[in-house]
Design a protein around this motif. Structure first.
Motif, PDB file in Angstrom:
ATOM      1  N   GLY A  70      25.424  39.524  42.188  1.00 33.37           N
ATOM      2  CA  GLY A  70      26.506  40.519  42.604  1.00 33.37           C
ATOM      3  C   GLY A  70      27.412  40.351  41.652  1.00 33.37           C
ATOM      4  O   GLY A  70      27.540  40.005  40.542  1.00 33.37           O
ATOM      5  N   TYR A  71      28.754  40.825  42.184  1.00 34.25           N
ATOM      6  CA  TYR A  71      29.919  41.071  41.744  1.00 34.25           C
ATOM      7  C   TYR A  71      30.707  39.923  41.523  1.00 34.25           C
ATOM      8  O   TYR A  71      30.644  38.833  42.392  1.00 34.25           O
ATOM      9  N   ILE A  72      31.381  39.481  40.404  1.00 36.12           N
ATOM     10  CA  ILE A  72      32.073  37.988  40.182  1.00 36.12           C
ATOM     11  C   ILE A  72      33.246  38.432  39.006  1.00 36.12           C
ATOM     12  O   ILE A  72      33.028  39.463  38.220  1.00 36.12           O
ATOM     13  N   VAL A  73      34.123  37.786  39.159  1.00 33.21           N
ATOM     14  CA  VAL A  73      35.350  37.916  38.129  1.00 33.21           C
ATOM     15  C   VAL A  73      34.910  37.093  36.878  1.00 33.21           C
ATOM     16  O   VAL A  73      34.303  36.392  36.982  1.00 33.21           O
ATOM     17  N   THR A  74      35.404  37.710  35.898  1.00 33.42           N
ATOM     18  CA  THR A  74      35.117  37.152  34.442  1.00 33.42           C
ATOM     19  C   THR A  74      36.235  36.154  34.296  1.00 33.42           C
ATOM     20  O   THR A  74      37.181  35.698  35.046  1.00 33.42           O
ATOM     21  N   GLY A  75      36.072  35.500  33.175  1.00 31.61           N
ATOM     22  CA  GLY A  75      36.879  34.528  32.623  1.00 31.61           C
ATOM     23  C   GLY A  75      38.619  34.824  32.792  1.00 31.61           C
ATOM     24  O   GLY A  75      39.296  34.116  33.008  1.00 31.61           O
ATOM     25  N   ILE A  76      38.662  36.185  32.045  1.00 28.12           N
ATOM     26  CA  ILE A  76      40.214  36.590  32.022  1.00 28.12           C
ATOM     27  C   ILE A  76      40.409  36.988  33.593  1.00 28.12           C
ATOM     28  O   ILE A  76      41.601  36.861  33.919  1.00 28.12           O
ATOM     29  N   GLY A  77      39.678  37.552  34.363  1.00 25.77           N
ATOM     30  CA  GLY A  77      39.961  37.807  35.628  1.00 25.77           C
ATOM     31  C   GLY A  77      39.999  36.538  36.558  1.00 25.77           C
ATOM     32  O   GLY A  77      41.204  36.173  37.303  1.00 25.77           O
ATOM     33  N   THR A  78      39.511  35.263  36.218  1.00 26.49           N
ATOM     34  CA  THR A  78      39.949  34.057  36.840  1.00 26.49           C
ATOM     35  C   THR A  78      41.152  33.516  36.238  1.00 26.49           C
ATOM     36  O   THR A  78      41.840  32.947  37.343  1.00 26.49           O
ATOM     37  N   ASP A  79      41.512  33.563  35.079  1.00 27.14           N
ATOM     38  CA  ASP A  79      42.916  33.351  34.742  1.00 27.14           C
ATOM     39  C   ASP A  79      44.020  34.119  35.354  1.00 27.14           C
ATOM     40  O   ASP A  79      45.011  33.452  35.878  1.00 27.14           O
ATOM     41  N   LEU A  80      43.811  35.464  35.579  1.00 27.98           N
ATOM     42  CA  LEU A  80      44.463  36.220  36.228  1.00 27.98           C
ATOM     43  C   LEU A  80      44.850  35.688  37.849  1.00 27.98           C
ATOM     44  O   LEU A  80      45.963  35.472  38.213  1.00 27.98           O
ATOM     45  N   LEU A  81      43.617  35.369  38.564  1.00 29.73           N
ATOM     46  CA  LEU A  81      43.744  34.881  39.956  1.00 29.73           C
ATOM     47  C   LEU A  81      44.505  33.532  39.725  1.00 29.73           C
ATOM     48  O   LEU A  81      45.223  33.075  40.809  1.00 29.73           O
ATOM     49  N   LYS A  82      44.348  32.547  38.815  1.00 32.40           N
ATOM     50  CA  LYS A  82      45.067  31.296  38.898  1.00 32.40           C
ATOM     51  C   LYS A  82      46.540  31.521  38.675  1.00 32.40           C
ATOM     52  O   LYS A  82      47.274  30.576  39.300  1.00 32.40           O
ATOM     53  N   ARG A  83      46.790  32.676  37.953  1.00 32.00           N
ATOM     54  CA  ARG A  83      48.307  32.805  37.800  1.00 32.00           C
ATOM     55  C   ARG A  83      48.778  33.331  39.171  1.00 32.00           C
ATOM     56  O   ARG A  83      50.111  33.266  39.518  1.00 32.00           O
ATOM     57  N   LEU A  84      48.066  33.901  39.842  1.00 28.80           N
ATOM     58  CA  LEU A  84      48.299  34.604  41.280  1.00 28.80           C
ATOM     59  C   LEU A  84      48.239  33.572  42.525  1.00 28.80           C
ATOM     60  O   LEU A  84      48.557  33.814  43.621  1.00 28.80           O
TER      61      LEU A  84
END
Length: 103
Positions: A70-84
């Protein structure tokens, strides 16, 4: 802040302020892949057409991908979520301050 930084921030905010964009990413923050239907349920209230559009935009931006499960966040997406990640604590403080204003 340089004008180049301002442009980058403006581009990111334009992407994230699209209806449900942040909610799609937030629904995937635990790192577990979600099928289209599960993601739609996780976001809540999003139409299939809008979800398709947000998925396409987030994939083109490199924040989301589709794997075997299924759908999953990428490494950069994970980085953004960590910042949020501080967002829930901030939201709780903000909500409390708004409630105090009404008293």
């Amino acid at each position: 802040m340089s004008s180049k930084d301002n442009v980058a921030i403006s581009q990111l905010l334009a992407l994230l302020e699209a209806r449900y964009a942040l909610r799609v990413l937030w629904a995937l923050r635990d790192g577990h892949p979600q099928t289209f239907r599960l993601l739609q349920d996780s976001v809540g209230g999003i139409t299939p057409n809008t979800l398709n559009t947000r998925i396409k935009e987030l994939r083109e931006a490199g924040l989301l991908t589709h794997g075997n499960d299924g759908y999953i966040v990428t490494g950069i997406g994970t980085d953004l979520l960590k910042r949020l990640a501080d967002l829930p604590a901030f939201a709780a403080k903000w909500t409390a301050s708004q409630a105090r204003k009404k008293l």
